[in-house]
Scaffold this motif. Sequence first.
Motif, PDB file in Angstrom:
ATOM      1  N   LEU A  37      14.472   9.442  48.718  1.00 20.93           N
ATOM      2  CA  LEU A  37      15.430   8.910  49.889  1.00 20.93           C
ATOM      3  C   LEU A  37      16.913   8.873  49.391  1.00 20.93           C
ATOM      4  O   LEU A  37      16.969   8.867  48.379  1.00 20.93           O
ATOM      5  N   PRO A  38      17.905   8.907  50.379  1.00 19.50           N
ATOM      6  CA  PRO A  38      19.112   8.714  49.928  1.00 19.50           C
ATOM      7  C   PRO A  38      19.305   7.799  48.765  1.00 19.50           C
ATOM      8  O   PRO A  38      18.976   6.627  48.974  1.00 19.50           O
ATOM      9  N   GLY A  39      20.338   7.957  47.900  1.00 20.26           N
ATOM     10  CA  GLY A  39      20.787   7.054  46.721  1.00 20.26           C
ATOM     11  C   GLY A  39      19.601   6.953  45.614  1.00 20.26           C
ATOM     12  O   GLY A  39      19.969   6.371  44.745  1.00 20.26           O
ATOM     13  N   GLU A  40      18.405   7.460  45.860  1.00 20.45           N
ATOM     14  CA  GLU A  40      17.486   7.455  44.663  1.00 20.45           C
ATOM     15  C   GLU A  40      17.942   8.673  43.759  1.00 20.45           C
ATOM     16  O   GLU A  40      18.418   9.703  44.194  1.00 20.45           O
ATOM     17  N   THR A  41      17.483   8.322  42.611  1.00 23.76           N
ATOM     18  CA  THR A  41      17.478   9.361  41.492  1.00 23.76           C
ATOM     19  C   THR A  41      16.271   9.984  41.240  1.00 23.76           C
ATOM     20  O   THR A  41      15.347   9.474  40.865  1.00 23.76           O
ATOM     21  N   CYS A  60      20.584  12.568  53.191  1.00 27.44           N
ATOM     22  CA  CYS A  60      19.479  13.502  52.735  1.00 27.44           C
ATOM     23  C   CYS A  60      18.235  13.117  52.173  1.00 27.44           C
ATOM     24  O   CYS A  60      18.040  11.881  51.870  1.00 27.44           O
ATOM     25  N   VAL A  61      17.405  13.834  52.030  1.00 23.41           N
ATOM     26  CA  VAL A  61      16.025  13.730  51.159  1.00 23.41           C
ATOM     27  C   VAL A  61      15.812  14.634  50.249  1.00 23.41           C
ATOM     28  O   VAL A  61      16.113  15.685  50.419  1.00 23.41           O
ATOM     29  N   PHE A  62      15.001  14.543  49.357  1.00 22.06           N
ATOM     30  CA  PHE A  62      14.477  15.537  48.363  1.00 22.06           C
ATOM     31  C   PHE A  62      13.003  15.734  48.634  1.00 22.06           C
ATOM     32  O   PHE A  62      12.160  14.697  48.485  1.00 22.06           O
ATOM     33  N   LEU A  63      12.576  16.951  48.794  1.00 19.20           N
ATOM     34  CA  LEU A  63      11.462  17.204  49.232  1.00 19.20           C
ATOM     35  C   LEU A  63      10.770  18.193  48.273  1.00 19.20           C
ATOM     36  O   LEU A  63      11.409  19.211  47.972  1.00 19.20           O
ATOM     37  N   GLY A 107      18.017  21.956  46.687  1.00 19.92           N
ATOM     38  CA  GLY A 107      18.641  20.728  46.678  1.00 19.92           C
ATOM     39  C   GLY A 107      18.257  19.952  47.810  1.00 19.92           C
ATOM     40  O   GLY A 107      17.345  20.407  48.418  1.00 19.92           O
ATOM     41  N   ALA A 108      18.626  18.722  48.011  1.00 23.04           N
ATOM     42  CA  ALA A 108      18.203  17.818  49.068  1.00 23.04           C
ATOM     43  C   ALA A 108      18.481  18.231  50.535  1.00 23.04           C
ATOM     44  O   ALA A 108      19.483  19.374  50.602  1.00 23.04           O
TER      45      ALA A 108
END
Length: 92
Positions: free
Chosen positions: A3-7, A49-52, A67-68
């Motif tokens: 999720l947004p802000g996560e690494t 944004c999200v990383f999928l 990318g996200a």
Amino acid sequence: MALPGETVEIKDGALYIDGQKKQQVDFMMDKYPENTFGVGQPYKVPDNCVFLLGDNSANSKDSRFFGAVPKSDIIGRAYKIYWPLSRRGPIE
């Protein structure tokens, strides 16, 4: 998904989110170019944004490559697993 802000980082065949191992995925690490998002180096997911990641991790073109994904580009939600048949059923 991150999720947004996560690494996010993918290393040693595992997915890490905010430094915590989430899943062993056995990615083929030598398959990815150096400029791949989150592979071998931390990647912070931008706001809104999200990383999928694809379910066929060895062959998926997903956030590792492009990318996200902006949340505004998401138009649906997965609700069921169809394949493999042994895992068929609703997503919990």
